[in-house]
Every structure is written in structure tokens, then in C-alpha cells.
Design an enzyme around this catalytic site. Structure first.
Site, PDB file in Angstrom:
ATOM      1  N   HIS A  94      -9.131   3.501  -2.059  1.00 59.68           N
ATOM      2  CA  HIS A  94      -7.784   2.991  -1.778  1.00 59.68           C
ATOM      3  C   HIS A  94      -7.297   2.046  -2.876  1.00 59.68           C
ATOM      4  O   HIS A  94      -7.098   0.850  -2.641  1.00 59.68           O
ATOM      5  CB  HIS A  94      -7.801   2.292  -0.417  1.00 59.68           C
ATOM      6  CG  HIS A  94      -6.473   1.812   0.068  1.00 59.68           C
ATOM      7  ND1 HIS A  94      -5.273   2.401  -0.286  1.00 59.68           N
ATOM      8  CD2 HIS A  94      -6.149   0.764   0.895  1.00 59.68           C
ATOM      9  CE1 HIS A  94      -4.281   1.752   0.304  1.00 59.68           C
ATOM     10  NE2 HIS A  94      -4.787   0.754   1.009  1.00 59.68           N
ATOM     11  N   ILE A 127     -12.594  -1.399  -1.767  1.00 57.14           N
ATOM     12  CA  ILE A 127     -11.802  -1.851  -2.913  1.00 57.14           C
ATOM     13  C   ILE A 127     -11.977  -0.816  -4.023  1.00 57.14           C
ATOM     14  O   ILE A 127     -13.098  -0.408  -4.330  1.00 57.14           O
ATOM     15  CB  ILE A 127     -12.268  -3.233  -3.395  1.00 57.14           C
ATOM     16  CG1 ILE A 127     -12.145  -4.271  -2.274  1.00 57.14           C
ATOM     17  CG2 ILE A 127     -11.485  -3.654  -4.633  1.00 57.14           C
ATOM     18  CD1 ILE A 127     -10.729  -4.603  -1.877  1.00 57.14           C
ATOM     19  N   CYS A 182     -14.024   1.342   7.132  1.00 63.00           N
ATOM     20  CA  CYS A 182     -13.018   0.597   6.362  1.00 63.00           C
ATOM     21  C   CYS A 182     -12.916   1.131   4.943  1.00 63.00           C
ATOM     22  O   CYS A 182     -13.922   1.491   4.321  1.00 63.00           O
ATOM     23  CB  CYS A 182     -13.389  -0.885   6.317  1.00 63.00           C
ATOM     24  SG  CYS A 182     -13.599  -1.633   7.950  1.00 63.00           S
ATOM     25  N   SER A 183     -11.710   1.151   4.417  1.00 57.60           N
ATOM     26  CA  SER A 183     -11.519   1.597   3.041  1.00 57.60           C
ATOM     27  C   SER A 183     -12.119   0.574   2.079  1.00 57.60           C
ATOM     28  O   SER A 183     -12.083  -0.629   2.330  1.00 57.60           O
ATOM     29  CB  SER A 183     -10.030   1.782   2.741  1.00 57.60           C
ATOM     30  OG  SER A 183      -9.326   0.570   2.922  1.00 57.60           O
ATOM     31  N   CYS A 214       0.812  -1.216   0.000  1.00 59.55           N
ATOM     32  CA  CYS A 214       0.000   0.000   0.000  1.00 59.55           C
ATOM     33  C   CYS A 214       0.844   1.263   0.000  1.00 59.55           C
ATOM     34  O   CYS A 214       0.304   2.360  -0.182  1.00 59.55           O
ATOM     35  CB  CYS A 214      -0.933   0.007   1.202  1.00 59.55           C
ATOM     36  SG  CYS A 214      -2.104  -1.364   1.216  1.00 59.55           S
TER      37      CYS A 214
END
Length: 412
Positions: free
Chosen positions: A357, A234, A231-232, A86
Site C-alpha cells: 500500500h 508500509i 493489515c496492509s 490513500c
């Protein structure tokens, strides 16, 4: 040391683009950065291409940057492919800056592109399975879960649907922080609500819906204490930055009033520290070094973009960066200190939780936001009087912390 500047930034909106290619996303971001800088492709003397998942998702394990950039007519220059989980985008940016500091060029491109969304859910979520030591995956998972033992997990607070293995990692980090410092799930919800509120005003954000803390808490669970908005997602997308020396500014007649100085950009690797040595987290060590090299401190920073793959990630990182004391990240956030208008606005873009992300693009997208802020071009989400900006981007997992930590400080 000769100054280095960011002279152009560009990015696609982050989202889900099943029918848009890596090449098309890359072209859109690079052409936007070139237009922002007022440059043509002929000005670029080197390119650093960040990507972490294309080998897994498409089978393009090698020469990813050459393939993506040649399609838009960019060749005949050094192209370096960068994979650092990341933190790939931030690592590519650091390499581009260092390439110029070494005297190898006057203008260089850092670009990160990722296509991670897929109708094949198993393939999509398994992309993260190699972001830790694959030979010790079960041992790592067990060790992390043990760190969070002693925190009661309410019934029904774990999703029955597939999710990234890294959400289990962040849940373990969350429970450890809750046990050690008394951090609450509501404080995580406050972080998430703040970032979603910021994203409403970012036209490039994947999600632009606001939530209250209560709505975040009532959302579908991922794994306790994390709910879906914490939460990030997909994501697919691309981001690009063009860096330039002072000589390059003159040669290409670039407007110096929009050039943003790179005070420091570093990549730091994690260690095998014990969990009790949380003050020596790899990001904390990277931040101390970055502040020393830049000659500034955390109190000098006007605005920051940090790696909030989950809301817990933001709490951990604002502590590591010295914006508040260790253990105070939850209350600090709940009081609104990290909101636009607060003491240190964090993730005015909406962060990973809302902006999205696409991992190889994330670090460069942070630079995009901070350059926009320092130029006073962020519109409704503008941080008043922004003079110094910090980006923190982490990648992978090794031991009990990120395998890689990147810190960049920019200034007017």
C-alpha cells in the site's frame, strides 16, 4: 460521450526500497505503461501525478510530479500534482479521464509514486497523522473508540510496537461492525487468508506467503481484532496508467483488442452522517452513482479490487458496493464468495494486505490489476470470463468515514 480507454498499464513490484529514488520508481512504472501501450513519451499530452507522503518523508512539498517526470525526460506538457490521501492515485486517474472527456487531449498519463518505508520508524508511522483533521485528532479518536464500546478486548491483543494511527481507526470500525452485525474475528481472518492466497500468484506483490485463517488469528496482534496479516504494510512503489480517446487510438495505431473501456470514474466526498446511517456511507453513495452512470449493477461486476487497508475494510466495502447485504460481509467472505472462483472475486491481486500500500500508487495499481484481468492476462489468478471490473479506493478520514471515496468501472 466519447469513449475513453486504458491502453497501457505498468507498475513496479511493491516493497521496501531504501536505496531506490522516487524518480527511479516513477520511471520504471511509466516506461512499463508506455511499452504496454506501444507508445513513446511524445504521445503523452498531460500527466497527473499522485503522491501523499513525499513532503513529510523527504521535504519535497511542491512540484513533485514535475521533478519526478522531468528526470525521465518528460516535460513540456501540463503536469498536475494530486494529493487525496490513500485515494490520490484513483483521483489522479479520474482527473486524467476527465481531461480527455473535456477534449483537452487525446492521451494522458496517471501515475502514482510513494516512498514510505524508512529506518526512522517515528517519521514513517507519523505520515498518516494528517490524514484526518489535525485540530480535532484526540476528539476523533475518542469518538471512534466509543463507537466500538461493548466489545471485549482480550488481554495482550494490542501491540507494544509502533503502528499507524489508522489501525486504531479500523479497529474501531471493526468493533462497531462486530457489535452491530455479529461479525467475528475469524471472518476477518478468512478475508486476510484469502487475499494472502491470491498474492502468491502475483509477482508484483510485496508479500507472497499464504496463511490459513488459524495462522492469521495466531499472528502477532496490532490492535484488537486486527492481527498483523490483516493489515496492509508500509510500502514503496509506483503504478501508471495511460488513457486515450478513440481518436487517439487511431492516431497512434494502438491495438484496440487490448484497450479497456472506462465506463465511469468518479470521486465522492464524505459527509457528516450519523453512525446509524451506515447505508449512506460515502462509498455506498459513490457506488450507486457509478452504477447509474455506467448503466450496470453490482450483479454485473465480474471482479473487483477494493481498499482493504485492513481485512475489515474489505468487509465494509463489499457491503457498500452492493456485492452482499449490509451486515453480511463477514459470512459472505467466510463462505468463499470473494475468492477466485467464487461469486464475485475480490482483490485477486492480493489486495493492500499482501500486494502492499504505497498510498499514492494504490488506486492506479488497482486499475493495473483489473486491466490485466479484463485482458485475460492474469495467469493463475485469472478470473474466468471477466467482462466488467470495479475498483474502489478510499482516502483519509473525516467524521466517521473516509474523507474521499473513488469508484471506477472498467469493461471490455
Amino acid at each position: 460521450m466519447e469513449p475513453i480507454y486504458v491502453v497501457g498499464v505498468g507498475m513496479t513490484p511493491f516493497g521496501r526500497y531504501l536505496d531506490v529514488s522516487m524518480k527511479a520508481l516513477t520511471r520504471q512504472a511509466v516506461e512499463a505503461a508506455l511499452a504496454d501501450a506501444g507508445l513513446g513519451k511524445e504521445a503523452l499530452e498531460a500527466a497527473f501525478f499522485a503522491n501523499a507522503s513525499q513532503g513529510h518523508m523527504e521535504g519535497q512539498h511542491m512540484i513533485r510530479g514535475q521533478v519526478a517526470l522531468r528526470a525521465m525526460g518528460l516535460g513540456g506538457i501540463p503536469v498536475v500534482n494530486v494529493e487525496n490521501a490513500c485515494a490520490s492515485g484513483s483521483s489522479a486517474f479520474t482527473l486524467a479521464v476527465n481531461h480527455l472527456r473535456a477534449g483537452a487531449a487525446d492521451v494522458a498519463l496517471a501515475v502514482g509514486t510513494e516512498k514510505m518505508y524508512s529506518a526512522d520508524r517515528d517519521r514513517m508511522f507519523s505520515v498518516f497523522d494528517s490524514a484526518w483533521d489535525v485540530h480535532e485528532a484526540e476528539q476523533i479518536r475518542e469518538r471512534l473508540l466509543q463507537l466500538g464500546e461493548g466489545v471485549a478486548v482480550p488481554e495482550g491483543s494490542v501491540s507494544s510496537k509502533p503502528y499507524s494511527v489508522f489501525m486504531d481507526v479500523y479497529a474501531a470500525f471493526s468493533r462497531t461492525h462486530m457489535k452491530r452485525f455479529g461479525t467475528t474475528q475469524r471472518q476477518l481472518a478468512a478475508v486476510s487468508a484469502k487475499n494472502h492466497a491470491h498474492s502468491v500468484h502475483n509477482p508484483l506483490s510485496q508479500y507472497r506467503n499464504s496463511y490459513t485463517a488459524d495462522e492469521v488469528l495466531a499472528a502477532p496482534p496490532i490492535t484488537y481484532p486486527l492481527t498483523l496479516p490483516m493489515c496492509s504494510p508500509i510500502s514503496d512503489g509506483s503504478a501508471a496508467a495511460i488513457v486515450c480517446t478513440a481518436a487517439g487510438l487511431k492516431r497512434w495505431n494502438i491495438d484496440p483488442s487490448r484497450a479497456i473501456r472506462v465506463l465511469v470514474s468518479i470521486v465522492h466526498t464524505g459527509s457528516d452522517r450519523d453512525d446509524a446511517e451506515y447505508r449512506n456511507h460515502c462509498t455506498a453513495l459513490a457506488a450507486r452513482r457509478a452504477y447509474e452512470l455506467a448503466g450496470v449493477g453490482p450483479r454485473d461486476i465480474s471482479v473487483a479490487e477494493v481498499h482493504d487497508a485492513t481485512a475489515m475494510g474489505e468487509i465494509i466495502q463489499i457491503e457498500n458496493l452492493g456485492f452482499c447485504e449490509f451486515g453480511e460481509g463477514g459470512p459472505f467472505s467466510e463462505r468463499g464468495e470473494t475468492s477466485i472462483g467464487g461469486r464475485i472475486p475480490v482483490n485477486p491481486s492480493g489486495g493492500l494486505e499482501s500486494k502492499g500500500h504505497p498510498v499514492g500508487a494504490t488506486g492506479i495499481a488497482q486499475v493495473h490489476e483489473l486491466v490485466t484481468q479484463l485482458r485475460n492476462e492474469a495467469g493463475v489468478r485469472q478470473v474466468a470470463g471477466a467482462r466488467l471490473a470495479l475498483a474502489e479506493n478510499g482516502g483519509g478520514l473525516q467524521g466517521i468515514e473516509e474523507a474521499v471515496a473513488c469508484v471506477t468501472i472498467l469493461g471490455r
